[in-house]
Design an enzyme around this catalytic site. Structure first.
Site, PDB file in Angstrom:
ATOM      1  N   SER A 183       0.824  -1.219   0.000  1.00  0.00           N
ATOM      2  CA  SER A 183       0.000   0.000   0.000  1.00  0.00           C
ATOM      3  C   SER A 183       0.849   1.256   0.000  1.00  0.00           C
ATOM      4  CB  SER A 183      -0.887   0.057   1.242  1.00  0.00           C
ATOM      5  OG  SER A 183      -1.836  -0.932   1.189  1.00  0.00           O
ATOM      6  N   PRO A 218      -0.103  -2.194   8.545  1.00  0.00           N
ATOM      7  CA  PRO A 218       1.172  -2.330   9.265  1.00  0.00           C
ATOM      8  C   PRO A 218       2.126  -1.143   9.087  1.00  0.00           C
ATOM      9  CG  PRO A 218       1.228  -3.624   7.251  1.00  0.00           C
ATOM     10  CD  PRO A 218      -0.145  -3.020   7.330  1.00  0.00           C
ATOM     11  N   ASP A 236      -4.214   2.820  14.887  1.00  0.00           N
ATOM     12  CA  ASP A 236      -4.714   1.505  14.456  1.00  0.00           C
ATOM     13  C   ASP A 236      -4.560   0.550  15.624  1.00  0.00           C
ATOM     14  OD1 ASP A 236      -5.143  -1.028  13.036  1.00  0.00           O
ATOM     15  OD2 ASP A 236      -4.730   0.110  11.208  1.00  0.00           O
ATOM     16  N   ASP A 256      -9.557   3.593  18.219  1.00  0.00           N
ATOM     17  CA  ASP A 256     -10.493   3.633  17.098  1.00  0.00           C
ATOM     18  C   ASP A 256     -10.310   4.976  16.373  1.00  0.00           C
ATOM     19  OD1 ASP A 256     -12.642   3.850  15.408  1.00  0.00           O
ATOM     20  OD2 ASP A 256     -14.122   3.166  16.862  1.00  0.00           O
ATOM     21  N   ASP A 272      -6.347   5.341   5.164  1.00  0.00           N
ATOM     22  CA  ASP A 272      -6.463   4.226   4.208  1.00  0.00           C
ATOM     23  C   ASP A 272      -7.272   3.098   4.848  1.00  0.00           C
ATOM     24  OD1 ASP A 272      -5.889   2.534   2.007  1.00  0.00           O
ATOM     25  OD2 ASP A 272      -4.037   1.816   2.916  1.00  0.00           O
ATOM     26  N   LYS A 301     -12.907   3.420  -0.628  1.00  0.00           N
ATOM     27  CA  LYS A 301     -13.096   2.082  -1.227  1.00  0.00           C
ATOM     28  C   LYS A 301     -14.469   2.082  -1.884  1.00  0.00           C
ATOM     29  CE  LYS A 301      -9.535   0.943   1.333  1.00  0.00           C
ATOM     30  NZ  LYS A 301      -8.199   0.743   0.818  1.00  0.00           N
TER      31      LYS A 301
HETATM   32  C1  LIG Z   1      -5.778  -1.312   4.252  1.00  0.00           C
HETATM   33  S1  LIG Z   1      -5.214  -1.365   5.877  1.00  0.00           S
HETATM   34  C2  LIG Z   1      -4.130  -0.011   5.953  1.00  0.00           C
HETATM   35  C3  LIG Z   1      -2.829  -0.282   5.309  1.00  0.00           C
HETATM   36  C4  LIG Z   1      -1.827   0.811   5.572  1.00  0.00           C
HETATM   37  N1  LIG Z   1      -2.228   2.076   4.966  1.00  0.00           N
HETATM   38  C5  LIG Z   1      -0.481   0.440   5.017  1.00  0.00           C
HETATM   39  O1  LIG Z   1      -0.040   1.085   4.077  1.00  0.00           O
HETATM   40  O2  LIG Z   1       0.144  -0.481   5.541  1.00  0.00           O
HETATM   41  C6  LIG Z   1      -6.577  -0.785   6.768  1.00  0.00           C
HETATM   42  C7  LIG Z   1      -6.322  -0.650   8.254  1.00  0.00           C
HETATM   43  O3  LIG Z   1      -7.393   0.089   8.819  1.00  0.00           O
HETATM   44  C8  LIG Z   1      -7.564  -0.354  10.128  1.00  0.00           C
HETATM   45  N2  LIG Z   1      -8.880   0.080  10.598  1.00  0.00           N
HETATM   46  C9  LIG Z   1     -10.095  -0.225  10.100  1.00  0.00           C
HETATM   47  N3  LIG Z   1     -11.057   0.382  10.830  1.00  0.00           N
HETATM   48  C10 LIG Z   1     -10.422   1.095  11.790  1.00  0.00           C
HETATM   49  C11 LIG Z   1     -10.858   1.944  12.844  1.00  0.00           C
HETATM   50  N4  LIG Z   1     -12.152   2.187  13.045  1.00  0.00           N
HETATM   51  N5  LIG Z   1      -9.927   2.511  13.632  1.00  0.00           N
HETATM   52  C12 LIG Z   1      -8.610   2.288  13.438  1.00  0.00           C
HETATM   53  N6  LIG Z   1      -8.145   1.498  12.451  1.00  0.00           N
HETATM   54  C13 LIG Z   1      -9.038   0.903  11.644  1.00  0.00           C
HETATM   55  C14 LIG Z   1      -7.380  -1.848  10.058  1.00  0.00           C
HETATM   56  O4  LIG Z   1      -7.003  -2.358  11.327  1.00  0.00           O
HETATM   57  C15 LIG Z   1      -6.264  -1.973   9.014  1.00  0.00           C
HETATM   58  O5  LIG Z   1      -5.018  -2.118   9.634  1.00  0.00           O
END
Ligand SMILES: C[S@@+](CC[C@H](N)C(=O)[O-])C[C@H]1O[C@@H](n2cnc3c(N)ncnc32)[C@H](O)[C@@H]1O
Length: 344
Positions: A183, A218, A236, A256, A272, A301
């Site tokens: 990503s 990550p 996260d 959150d 993201d 998305k």
């Molecule tokens: C697509 S991944 C992100 C990848 C990241 N941008 C990278 O480049 O490695 C989406 C992330 O959003 C987090 N996520 C989803 N809903 C969330 C929330 N309400 N609060 C915090 N994190 C959240 C998930 O735990 C996941 O790690």
């Protein structure tokens, strides 16, 4: 109809690009119709002269030929002549560059060796007819040929300010060895191609910037911020790359994202998260209306159907805040999502 324009997009998104194009036509009160080349990532727009399409305004378009024509039945022994004839018919007498392209498909990629070779006889054929290279002339057009097969191509012309410098509009980037996730390339591409001024943007020249990365794990996006020395609050509940945490430029906030509150104004917000586009939009809206950031880059998305309509709805919501810049693009490294840049 007076002519055709060719648009490139990610294969599978032809209908979304056609819907977006027709929306522009209706805003400009122009009659136009789109022919989607399904699965090839191409849309031919049949349009009147007055209908102006700008690559920078189109979310789903990667590349644009302002004038285009489909050339069929190219003979194996001489593909050059019919193509040169078409450029002559367009009264082109000089060009800045020739760009040979093919669809972003396996069959299209199989043509890449042929494209590398074909450039030489084509340049020679153009020169013989008095169509000469003028590399330094920024007002000269680029000549394009998109080969659909060895027998069929779409030739086209693009002009400065309304073209992508990358063949097929595809900006390939190298995955960094220590990148925590693929990503990371999405944010790198957004910095280079979506942010005004690219890496010359004040974000990268100012001392001590802070960023917030919502949905960071990550750490691919945090990696890009840290690369530019931006101290980042990475929000996260998931685990972050240990190397990033050891950089001294990251604070991992295991919270959150919807409840997280920044300690001060962030120079940049990135996000993201895989969530409903309307939820992410509302979150970004809140950040701007609370004055928690002046600049954001985030992903939406999109659903499988009516992607353009969904994207437009989100942009309309954010547009109500009257930002100075609100741009959305389906970047090469994006898949089912689009990337949005918003600057107050
Ligand atoms: C697509 S991944 C992100 C990848 C990241 N941008 C990278 O480049 O490695 C989406 C992330 O959003 C987090 N996520 C989803 N809903 C969330 C929330 N309400 N609060 C915090 N994190 C959240 C998930 O735990 C996941 O790690």
């Amino acid at each position: 109809m007076d002519g055709k324009t060719l648009l490139f997009c990610r294969p599978g998104f032809e209908k979304d690009l056609a819907a977006e194009t027709m929306n522009h036509a209706s805003h400009q009160q122009q009659g136009a119709y789109c022919q989607t080349l399904d699965g090839l990532g191409l849309v031919l727009v049949n349009r009147p002269h007055a209908f102006r399409l700008l690559l920078g305004d189109l979310i789903f378009a990667r590349q644009l030929y302002e004038t285009a024509e489909n050339i069929k039945d190219l003979p194996d022994h001489d593909r050059v002549t019919p193509i040169v004839r078409w450029f002559q018919s367009q009264e082109v007498d000089r060009f800045q560059d020739i760009i040979l392209e093919s669809p972003d498909t396996n069959d299209g990629k199989a043509l890449s060796r042929f494209l590398k070779k074909f450039i030489h006889p084509l340049a020679k054929g153009l020169k013989q007819e008095g169509i000469t290279r003028a590399s330094q002339d920024k007002d000269a057009p680029c000549l394009h040929v998109c080969f659909l097969s060895y027998q069929e191509a779409i030739a086209g012309i693009s002009w400065r300010g309304n073209q992508s410098p990358y063949p097929g509009g595809i900006h390939r980037l190298k995955f960094p060895k220590d990148g925590p996730s693929r990503s990371t390339l999405k944010l790198e591409e957004a910095f280079l191609d979506l942010l005004p001024g690219g890496l010359k943007h004040p974000l990268f020249t100012k001392d001590s910037c802070t960023g917030v990365d919502l949905g960071a794990a990550p750490g691919g996006w945090t990696y890009q911020l840290v690369k530019h020395n931006i101290f980042t609050y990475s929000v996260d509940n998931g685990p972050m790359s240990p190397d990033l945490l050891a950089s001294g430029l990251v604070e991992h906030c295991q919270e959150d994202a919807y409840k997280f509150r920044p300690r001060g104004r962030a120079d940049i917000l990135v996000c993201d998260m895989v969530d409903q586009p309307s939820q992410v939009t509302n979150l970004i809206y809140k950040w701007f209306s609370e004055g928690w950031c002046d600049l954001a880059i985030f992903n939406l998305k999109l659903p499988m159907k009516k992607r353009f309509q969904e994207a437009q709805q989100c942009l309309d919501t954010l547009g109500a805040l009257q930002p100075r810049i609100l741009r959305a693009k389906h970047l090469y490294h994006d898949r089912e999502e689009i990337t949005v840049l918003m600057e107050k």
